[in-house]
Write a protein that holds these residues in place. Structure first.
Motif, short mmCIF file in Angstrom:
data_model
loop_
_atom_site.label_atom_id
_atom_site.label_comp_id
_atom_site.label_asym_id
_atom_site.label_seq_id
_atom_site.Cartn_x
_atom_site.Cartn_y
_atom_site.Cartn_z
N UNK A 54 -39.88 -46.87 23.64
CA UNK A 54 -40.59 -46.67 22.37
C UNK A 54 -41.75 -45.70 22.58
N UNK A 55 -42.44 -45.82 23.68
CA UNK A 55 -43.55 -44.91 23.98
C UNK A 55 -43.04 -43.47 24.10
N UNK A 56 -41.92 -43.29 24.77
CA UNK A 56 -41.33 -41.96 24.91
C UNK A 56 -40.92 -41.41 23.54
N UNK A 57 -40.29 -42.25 22.74
CA UNK A 57 -39.84 -41.83 21.41
C UNK A 57 -41.02 -41.43 20.53
N UNK A 58 -42.07 -42.22 20.56
CA UNK A 58 -43.26 -41.90 19.75
C UNK A 58 -43.89 -40.59 20.23
N UNK A 59 -43.92 -40.38 21.54
CA UNK A 59 -44.45 -39.12 22.07
C UNK A 59 -43.64 -37.93 21.60
N UNK A 60 -42.32 -38.05 21.63
CA UNK A 60 -41.47 -36.95 21.17
C UNK A 60 -41.62 -36.73 19.66
N UNK A 61 -41.76 -37.81 18.91
CA UNK A 61 -41.96 -37.68 17.46
C UNK A 61 -43.28 -36.97 17.18
N UNK A 62 -44.31 -37.27 17.96
CA UNK A 62 -45.60 -36.59 17.78
C UNK A 62 -45.48 -35.10 18.08
N UNK A 63 -44.71 -34.74 19.10
CA UNK A 63 -44.49 -33.33 19.41
C UNK A 63 -43.81 -32.62 18.24
N UNK A 67 -45.10 -29.55 15.71
CA UNK A 67 -44.34 -28.33 15.40
C UNK A 67 -44.22 -28.14 13.90
N UNK A 68 -43.95 -29.22 13.19
CA UNK A 68 -43.85 -29.15 11.72
C UNK A 68 -45.19 -28.75 11.12
N UNK A 69 -46.27 -29.28 11.68
CA UNK A 69 -47.60 -28.92 11.20
C UNK A 69 -47.86 -27.43 11.39
N UNK A 70 -47.44 -26.90 12.52
CA UNK A 70 -47.59 -25.46 12.78
C UNK A 70 -46.77 -24.66 11.77
#
Length: 126
Positions: A54-63, A67-70
Motif C-alpha cells: 500500500x505504501x508503494x502504491x500510494x507513492x506511485x499514485x503521488x508521482x 505529473x498531472x499537476x505539471x
C-alpha cells in the motif's frame, strides 16, 4: 486414625477433585489462547507485506498526481499565452482591419449610389 485425620483426608480428596475439575477448563483456555496467538501472528505476518504494498502504491499514485499537476499547470500557461496572443492580435490588427472594412463599405456605398443616380437619370431621360 482419628477424626482429624479422616477430615484431613476428605479435605485432601476434595481438593484433588477440585483441581481435577478446574484443570480441564484451564487446559482448554490455554489451547484457545494458543490458537488466538497463532491467528494474530498470521494476521500480522500477512499485514506487514500488505502495508508495504500500500505504501508503494500510494507513492506511485503521488508521482502520477505530480505529473498531472505539471500537465495542468502547462495547459493553464498555454491558455494564458493564447489569450494574451489573441488580445495582442486584436489590438495590433483589429483596429486597422476595422478601418479598412469601414472604408471599403463606404466606397461600395458611394459607387452603388452613383450607379443608382445614373440609372435614375437614364430612366427620366428616356
Amino acid at each position: 486414625m482419628s477424626v482429624g485425620d479422616v477430615a484431613g483426608l476428605i479435605a485432601a480428596l476434595a481438593f484433588v477433585v477440585l483441581v481435577a475439575l478446574l484443570a480441564r477448563p484451564i487446559l482448554k483456555l490455554g489451547q484457545v489462547l494458543d490458537e488466538a496467538r497463532a491467528a494474530i501472528k498470521g494476521v500480522s505476518d500477512s499485514t506487514v507485506p500488505l502495508i508495504a504494498e500500500v505504501t508503494t502504491t500510494v507513492g506511485q499514485a503521488n508521482e502520477q498526481m505530480e505529473k498531472i499537476d505539471t500537465i495542468t499547470t502547462n495547459a493553464a500557461q498555454i491558455t494564458t499565452n493564447a489569450s494574451a496572443l489573441t488580445a495582442l492580435f486584436a489590438a495590433t490588427l483589429g483596429s486597422p482591419v476595422v478601418r479598412v472594412a469601414a472604408f471599403t463599405y463606404g466606397v461600395r456605398q458611394a459607387v452603388n449610389g452613383r450607379r443608382a443616380g445614373r440609372r435614375a437619370a437614364a430612366r427620366q431621360g428616356a
